[in-house]
Design an enzyme around this catalytic site. Structure first.
Site, PDB file in Angstrom:
ATOM      1  N   ASP A   1     -14.504  22.880  45.515  1.00 22.31           N
ATOM      2  CA  ASP A   1     -15.852  22.432  45.507  1.00 22.31           C
ATOM      3  C   ASP A   1     -16.489  21.439  44.537  1.00 22.31           C
ATOM      4  O   ASP A   1     -16.150  21.530  43.270  1.00 22.31           O
ATOM      5  CB  ASP A   1     -16.420  23.904  44.996  1.00 22.31           C
ATOM      6  CG  ASP A   1     -18.313  24.118  45.321  1.00 22.31           C
ATOM      7  OD1 ASP A   1     -18.512  23.525  46.387  1.00 22.31           O
ATOM      8  OD2 ASP A   1     -18.833  24.619  44.520  1.00 22.31           O
TER       9      ASP A   1
ATOM     10  N   GLU B   1     -20.826  14.820  50.528  1.00 25.89           N
ATOM     11  CA  GLU B   1     -22.241  15.143  50.323  1.00 25.89           C
ATOM     12  C   GLU B   1     -23.305  13.971  50.385  1.00 25.89           C
ATOM     13  O   GLU B   1     -22.961  12.971  49.601  1.00 25.89           O
ATOM     14  CB  GLU B   1     -22.686  15.790  48.961  1.00 25.89           C
ATOM     15  CG  GLU B   1     -23.941  16.473  48.669  1.00 25.89           C
ATOM     16  CD  GLU B   1     -24.067  17.424  47.548  1.00 25.89           C
ATOM     17  OE1 GLU B   1     -23.096  18.066  47.446  1.00 25.89           O
ATOM     18  OE2 GLU B   1     -25.050  17.231  46.915  1.00 25.89           O
TER      19      GLU B   1
ATOM     20  N   HIS C   1     -28.767  24.444  43.578  1.00 20.30           N
ATOM     21  CA  HIS C   1     -27.664  25.408  43.068  1.00 20.30           C
ATOM     22  C   HIS C   1     -28.398  26.262  41.828  1.00 20.30           C
ATOM     23  O   HIS C   1     -29.306  25.978  40.981  1.00 20.30           O
ATOM     24  CB  HIS C   1     -26.785  24.408  42.152  1.00 20.30           C
ATOM     25  CG  HIS C   1     -25.739  23.589  43.190  1.00 20.30           C
ATOM     26  ND1 HIS C   1     -25.752  22.378  43.197  1.00 20.30           N
ATOM     27  CD2 HIS C   1     -25.115  23.967  44.193  1.00 20.30           C
ATOM     28  CE1 HIS C   1     -25.109  21.990  44.067  1.00 20.30           C
ATOM     29  NE2 HIS C   1     -24.136  23.059  44.656  1.00 20.30           N
ATOM     30  N   GLY C   2     -28.046  27.434  42.081  1.00 14.08           N
ATOM     31  CA  GLY C   2     -28.759  28.588  41.328  1.00 14.08           C
ATOM     32  C   GLY C   2     -29.779  29.438  42.052  1.00 14.08           C
ATOM     33  O   GLY C   2     -29.959  29.088  43.068  1.00 14.08           O
TER      34      GLY C   2
HETATM   35  P1  13P Z   1     -25.441  28.794  44.707  1.00 11.64           P
HETATM   36  O1  13P Z   1     -25.019  28.727  43.079  1.00 11.64           O
HETATM   37  O2  13P Z   1     -26.872  28.461  44.568  1.00 11.64           O
HETATM   38  O3  13P Z   1     -25.231  30.136  45.192  1.00 11.64           O
HETATM   39  O4  13P Z   1     -24.729  27.410  45.420  1.00 11.64           O
HETATM   40  C1  13P Z   1     -23.276  27.444  45.380  1.00 11.64           C
HETATM   41  C2  13P Z   1     -22.934  26.091  45.799  1.00 11.64           C
HETATM   42  O5  13P Z   1     -23.426  25.287  46.248  1.00 11.64           O
HETATM   43  C3  13P Z   1     -21.434  25.769  45.257  1.00 11.64           C
HETATM   44  O6  13P Z   1     -21.109  24.587  45.842  1.00 11.64           O
END
Ligand code: 13P
Length: 276
Positions: free
Chosen positions: A81, A133, A173-174
């Site tokens: 990731d 991305e 994210h978060g």
């Molecule tokens: P979240 O932490 O908001 O769930 O996002 C996860 C993510 O996109 C990991 O690549």
């Protein structure tokens, strides 16, 4: 079984659901994610960020996840990731990852295109799919979003030859207070390209928006923060409930069960249950 992410995401795209991509950094989360996928008979992606790799060590983490995947009765892909360098992409490919993401979203478009193409080429040499991305997903309280520009999509996809494309369409994210998705933007991008589209920042997005996103072309959804929050919340509660318990396995088994329940809920929301 351990598989690449290619076929599971193409099937999701064809049949109108999304594969869950869940982040892990250890034994407990890995087992809970895979147990949830088995319970729901869902294909699943188990992802490690660079931070998780630093925490667990690439050899140990890859060996653990591959072993759990091989023993599972559902398709499991081991995914990098947000790889930010060609070096980490190479390391993960060498360690047997079956799916990688190169994230050049903080770079200028030309550089993002050039480096993503390089990462995709390396992955494809091993028959491993690569995600890129376009636009940039911010982190709640740290950085802001830069929405994906639909005008950039076709050229980026053609030049990089990525297999899946992560978009920035309003999630972060978060867990933010207002993670409303730009569904019209998503629909526009989906009308321009056939590439499977990915939603990052799945934690904090209302369930209704997740469903709209899936029906508008999203076929992979990443969840990290919700899992980490569930783990730490449950751990605190269980330690409080059993202040004299001295065996970590007793405590962790309960936490893992609750994380599994959360992941099963997400799988059902994404519609990937009973899709193996
Ligand atoms: P979240 O932490 O908001 O769930 O996002 C996860 C993510 O996109 C990991 O690549």
């Amino acid at each position: 079984m351990l598989v690449t992410s290619k076929q599971m995401i193409l099937s999701a795209q064809k049949n109108g659901y999304a594969v869950g991509c869940f982040n892990t950094s250890d034994l407990e989360l890995t087992k809970a994610i895979i147990a949830a996928a088995v319970a729901q008979q869902a294909p699943v992606m188990v992802a490690t960020s660079e931070k998780a790799i630093q925490f667990g060590g690439i050899a140990a983490l890859a060996a653990l996840i591959k072993e759990e995947a091989k023993n599972a009765s559902v398709p499991v892909a081991l995914h990098l990731d947000h790889g930010k360098s060609i070096h980490i992409v190479k390391e993960c490919l060498d360690a047997g990852y079956t799916s990688v993401m190169f994230d050049g979203s903080e770079l200028f478009l030309d550089k993002n295109t050039q480096m993503t193409a390089e990462a995709a080429k390396l992955a494809h040499e091993r028959n491993v799919p690569c995600e890129g991305e376009l636009g940039h997903l911010g982190k709640v309280g740290v950085s802001s979003n830069q929405l994906t520009n639909p005008d950039d999509v076709l050229e980026f996809v053609q030049k990089t030859e990525v297999d899946f494309l992560a978009l920035s369409i309003g999630s972060s994210h978060g867990v933010g207070s207002d993670e409303k998705l730009e569904i019209e933007l998503l629909k526009k991008i989906n009308s321009l390209t056939k590439i499977p589209l990915v939603l990052h920042g799945g934690s904090g997005v209302p369930d209704g928006d997740i469903q709209k996103a899936i029906s508008s072309g999203i076929c992979k959804i990443n969840i990290d923060t919700d899992i980490r929050h569930e783990f730490t919340k449950d751990l605190r509660e269980i330690l409080k409930e059993h202040p004299d318990e001295q065996d970590p396995r007793e405590i962790l088994a309960e936490v893992m069960q609750k994380v599994q329940t959360l992941v099963e809920k997400k799988i059902k929301l994404f519609g990937s249950n009973n899709k193996t």
